[in-house]
Structures are given as structure tokens and as C-alpha cells.
Design an enzyme around this catalytic site. Sequence first.
Site, PDB file in Angstrom:
ATOM      1  CE  LYS A  65      -4.250  -1.790   2.035  1.00 47.81           C
ATOM      2  NZ  LYS A  65      -5.202  -1.755   3.138  1.00 47.81           N
ATOM      3  CB  ALA A 126       1.718   1.720  14.499  1.00 47.83           C
ATOM      4  CD  GLU A 153      11.166   4.416  19.193  1.00 46.71           C
ATOM      5  OE1 GLU A 153      11.243   5.347  18.382  1.00 46.71           O
ATOM      6  OE2 GLU A 153      10.972   4.602  20.409  1.00 46.71           O
TER       7      GLU A 153
HETATM    8  N1  LIG Z   1     -11.598  -4.421   7.147  1.00 44.41           N
HETATM    9  C1  LIG Z   1     -10.877  -3.861   6.192  1.00 44.41           C
HETATM   10  O1  LIG Z   1     -11.389  -3.352   5.188  1.00 44.41           O
HETATM   11  C2  LIG Z   1      -9.400  -3.785   6.355  1.00 44.41           C
HETATM   12  C3  LIG Z   1      -8.649  -2.840   5.632  1.00 44.41           C
HETATM   13  C4  LIG Z   1      -7.273  -2.797   5.842  1.00 44.41           C
HETATM   14  C5  LIG Z   1      -6.673  -3.688   6.727  1.00 44.41           C
HETATM   15  N2  LIG Z   1      -7.444  -4.591   7.387  1.00 44.41           N
HETATM   16  C6  LIG Z   1      -6.850  -5.533   8.338  1.00 44.41           C
HETATM   17  O2  LIG Z   1      -6.089  -4.818   9.289  1.00 44.41           O
HETATM   18  C7  LIG Z   1      -4.975  -5.596   9.712  1.00 44.41           C
HETATM   19  C8  LIG Z   1      -3.703  -4.768   9.601  1.00 44.41           C
HETATM   20  O3  LIG Z   1      -3.460  -4.436   8.252  1.00 44.41           O
HETATM   21  P1  LIG Z   1      -2.225  -3.459   7.873  1.00 44.41           P
HETATM   22  O4  LIG Z   1      -2.345  -3.210   6.416  1.00 44.41           O
HETATM   23  O5  LIG Z   1      -2.178  -2.293   8.792  1.00 44.41           O
HETATM   24  O6  LIG Z   1      -0.983  -4.406   8.185  1.00 44.41           O
HETATM   25  P2  LIG Z   1       0.517  -3.955   8.469  1.00 44.41           P
HETATM   26  O7  LIG Z   1       0.849  -2.705   7.743  1.00 44.41           O
HETATM   27  O8  LIG Z   1       1.350  -5.179   8.223  1.00 44.41           O
HETATM   28  O9  LIG Z   1       0.553  -3.592  10.049  1.00 44.41           O
HETATM   29  C9  LIG Z   1       0.366  -4.567  11.001  1.00 44.41           C
HETATM   30  C10 LIG Z   1       0.289  -3.983  12.406  1.00 44.41           C
HETATM   31  O10 LIG Z   1      -0.007  -5.050  13.274  1.00 44.41           O
HETATM   32  C11 LIG Z   1       1.082  -5.284  14.163  1.00 44.41           C
HETATM   33  N3  LIG Z   1       1.341  -6.735  14.246  1.00 44.41           N
HETATM   34  C12 LIG Z   1       1.513  -7.587  13.211  1.00 44.41           C
HETATM   35  N4  LIG Z   1       1.698  -8.849  13.682  1.00 44.41           N
HETATM   36  C13 LIG Z   1       1.638  -8.770  15.031  1.00 44.41           C
HETATM   37  C14 LIG Z   1       1.768  -9.722  16.083  1.00 44.41           C
HETATM   38  N5  LIG Z   1       1.973 -11.038  15.827  1.00 44.41           N
HETATM   39  N6  LIG Z   1       1.641  -9.314  17.355  1.00 44.41           N
HETATM   40  C15 LIG Z   1       1.428  -8.006  17.628  1.00 44.41           C
HETATM   41  N7  LIG Z   1       1.311  -7.038  16.686  1.00 44.41           N
HETATM   42  C16 LIG Z   1       1.412  -7.424  15.401  1.00 44.41           C
HETATM   43  C17 LIG Z   1       2.279  -4.552  13.602  1.00 44.41           C
HETATM   44  O11 LIG Z   1       3.088  -4.189  14.698  1.00 44.41           O
HETATM   45  P3  LIG Z   1       4.640  -3.728  14.536  1.00 44.41           P
HETATM   46  O12 LIG Z   1       4.584  -2.276  14.120  1.00 44.41           O
HETATM   47  O13 LIG Z   1       5.195  -3.929  15.877  1.00 44.41           O
HETATM   48  O14 LIG Z   1       5.237  -4.607  13.468  1.00 44.41           O
HETATM   49  C18 LIG Z   1       1.580  -3.373  12.900  1.00 44.41           C
HETATM   50  O15 LIG Z   1       1.268  -2.380  13.847  1.00 44.41           O
HETATM   51  C19 LIG Z   1      -4.972  -6.847   8.823  1.00 44.41           C
HETATM   52  O16 LIG Z   1      -5.542  -7.901   9.552  1.00 44.41           O
HETATM   53  C20 LIG Z   1      -5.851  -6.462   7.660  1.00 44.41           C
HETATM   54  O17 LIG Z   1      -6.520  -7.588   7.106  1.00 44.41           O
HETATM   55  C21 LIG Z   1      -8.793  -4.654   7.222  1.00 44.41           C
END
Ligand SMILES: NC(=O)c1ccc[n+]([C@@H]2O[C@H](COP(=O)([O-])OP(=O)(O)OC[C@H]3O[C@@H](n4cnc5c(N)ncnc54)[C@H](OP(=O)(O)O)[C@@H]3O)[C@@H](O)[C@H]2O)c1
Length: 276
Positions: A65, A126, A153
Site C-alpha cells: 500500500k 501502527a 517506535e
Molecule cells: N476491514 C478492512 O477493510 C481492512 C482494511 C485494511 C486492513 N485490514 C486488516 O487490518 C490488519 C492490519 O493491516 P495493515 O495493512 O495495517 O498491516 P501492516 O501494515 O502489516 O501492520 C500490522 C500492524 O499489526 C502489528 N502486528 C503484526 N503482527 C503482530 C503480532 N503477531 N503481534 C502483535 N502485533 C502485530 C504490527 O506491529 P509492529 O509495528 O510492531 O510490526 C503493525 O502495527 C490486517 O488484519 C488487515 O486484514 C482490514
Amino acid sequence: MRTYCIIGDPIEHSLSPAMHNAAFRILNLDCVYIAMRVRSNELEGSIRSLRASNIAGFNVTIPHKVAIIKYMDRLDNSSAIVNAINTVDVKDDKLIGYNTDLYGFVKPIKDKGISLKDKYILLFGAGGAARAVIVALVNEEIGSLIMANRNIEHAKQLIEILRSNLRIGFDVKFVELDYARRYSKECYMIINSTPLGMRYERLPITSDDISSNSVVYDLVYRPMNTPLIEDAINASAQIIYGYEMLLEQGAKAFEIWFGREAPRDIMKMALLGGFG
Ligand SMILES: NC(=O)c1ccc[n+]([C@@H]2O[C@H](COP(=O)([O-])OP(=O)(O)OC[C@H]3O[C@@H](n4cnc5c(N)ncnc54)[C@H](OP(=O)(O)O)[C@@H]3O)[C@@H](O)[C@H]2O)c1
């Protein structure tokens, strides 16, 4: 026939093809929507191939993204502010980037008549999705924000990045995931923008940490009833499901591509059918 797609990695569980193909069918549009796995190191080549293949438009998901921005010929306002793209429209061979996650996140809140003005909000995560969430919270003029993230961070860096485009006029506090339960009961809205709840791992809060006056919004849409959603129901809190945002961001993408209202009911049925 016009072709649309979603690119990401992993992509095999995406519900976007079911949702968009259902819309094409009901409106008799000669279009098809497919999912394509694109790894991070393949992004540049894939964008070249998509341009050459006359793709009509596409969606973008994890992990592209933010990285995809540099391949766009133009950005709309929302994607420029969020600095992340989830929808691309192709017009006269030009790629125009949009962020419909911002709209998709806010629409279910507005539809339920919820006001976030001056409210205390807890946000888990984040990453890319949190970007759109925070921009929405700024637009909604919340009172203060507490960000809980595995890596603090990353949360601080995200706020700094967003500050370059945005006036964040509320206090932001940063905590580790395990400390969030100390604050969660006082928060009007609890938002999960991490993948926790998708599989075995879950957020470190339970129904005891959720107030019945709160709204709990889980961006995770698969399973539909995540542990957080179940805890929120047990706590008698109001809930917003991840699929509600998924539906709205998809409907907005459809409206960008076709310039007409998306058949939300059909798209919703396709999504809910995808959950089994
Ligand atoms: N409903 C919808 O339309 C929609 C739209 C967008 C996203 N989503 C969902 O939102 C979620 C996040 O998406 P994203 O695009 O933001 O992903 P991303 O950019 O990969 O960010 C993931 C976030 O989750 C944290 N994280 C990942 N694995 C973790 C773990 N095992 N334990 C604790 N924290 C963890 C990361 O922490 P760190 O910073 O410490 O790595 C980061 O803050 C996904 O499940 C996605 O499917 C849904």
C-alpha cells in the site's frame, strides 16, 4: 471484457474477487476481477505488466500500500494525505491512486450515528491500515488517542510521518500492547488495526477490559466474529465488524471505476457468503 484485480501477498484468502464479481454479475457488466499474488520484490515488474495488459483498475493490499505510491502518475487527495493507496484507476494509460480505506473506515461509524468528537480512543496497531484510521480520527476531531503497538517506535514514527501532512491537534500517548488494558475501559472506542484475532494469537484484552459504553471496531474481517468482537458482545459494547469497512472500501473503489453507485446489498451478500 475489462479486467480488474487485487495485488498483494498473501492474497489467496481475499474476499475482494467474490465481492466485485458479484457486483459485475448483477449489473451485467462485461468485467472480471481476479486476485494476483505479487511479492514485494516483484512489485515494479508487476506494475509494468499490469500497464501493458490493459488492466482497467486494481486494488492493492498488504504489503504494497505504501511502496506502490512511487509508481502512480497521480494521487487523489485522500491517498496523498494518508500516504498509502488501496485503489488504482487507469485512465488514458495513467495510474491514479486512491485511498478508499479512509472512506471505508468512517462510513460504518457515520451510518450508526456515532460521533467521535472530543472522544478518547484506543488504537491497536501502527501499520498501513492505522494510517487511514488516524487520518479519519483527525477529521472526526477526537479528544485524545492512545496507540498500543508491539513496537512502540513504529507508532511514534507513524505519527511523525502523518504530522508532515496533517495537523494532529490532540494528545497521543504510546503504550506497549500488554499495557493497553489499563486504559481500555475508559476509552469510548477501541480499534484493532493489527492482524491479531485472525488466527491463534489475540489482542491482550478481554471482556473485563471493555466498557458497555464503548464501541469496539475490529478491522480484522476473517473470522467475522473475532475474539475481540466476541469479548465486546459479552461486555455489551457496540460493535463494528471488519467486513463493514471491507464492504465500504470496495464499494467506493467500484464507484471510482464505474462512476455509478455500487450494488452494496449484493456485494455484502457475496462477502458474508465468503465467511461460510
Ligand atoms: N476491514 C478492512 O477493510 C481492512 C482494511 C485494511 C486492513 N485490514 C486488516 O487490518 C490488519 C492490519 O493491516 P495493515 O495493512 O495495517 O498491516 P501492516 O501494515 O502489516 O501492520 C500490522 C500492524 O499489526 C502489528 N502486528 C503484526 N503482527 C503482530 C503480532 N503477531 N503481534 C502483535 N502485533 C502485530 C504490527 O506491529 P509492529 O509495528 O510492531 O510490526 C503493525 O502495527 C490486517 O488484519 C488487515 O486484514 C482490514
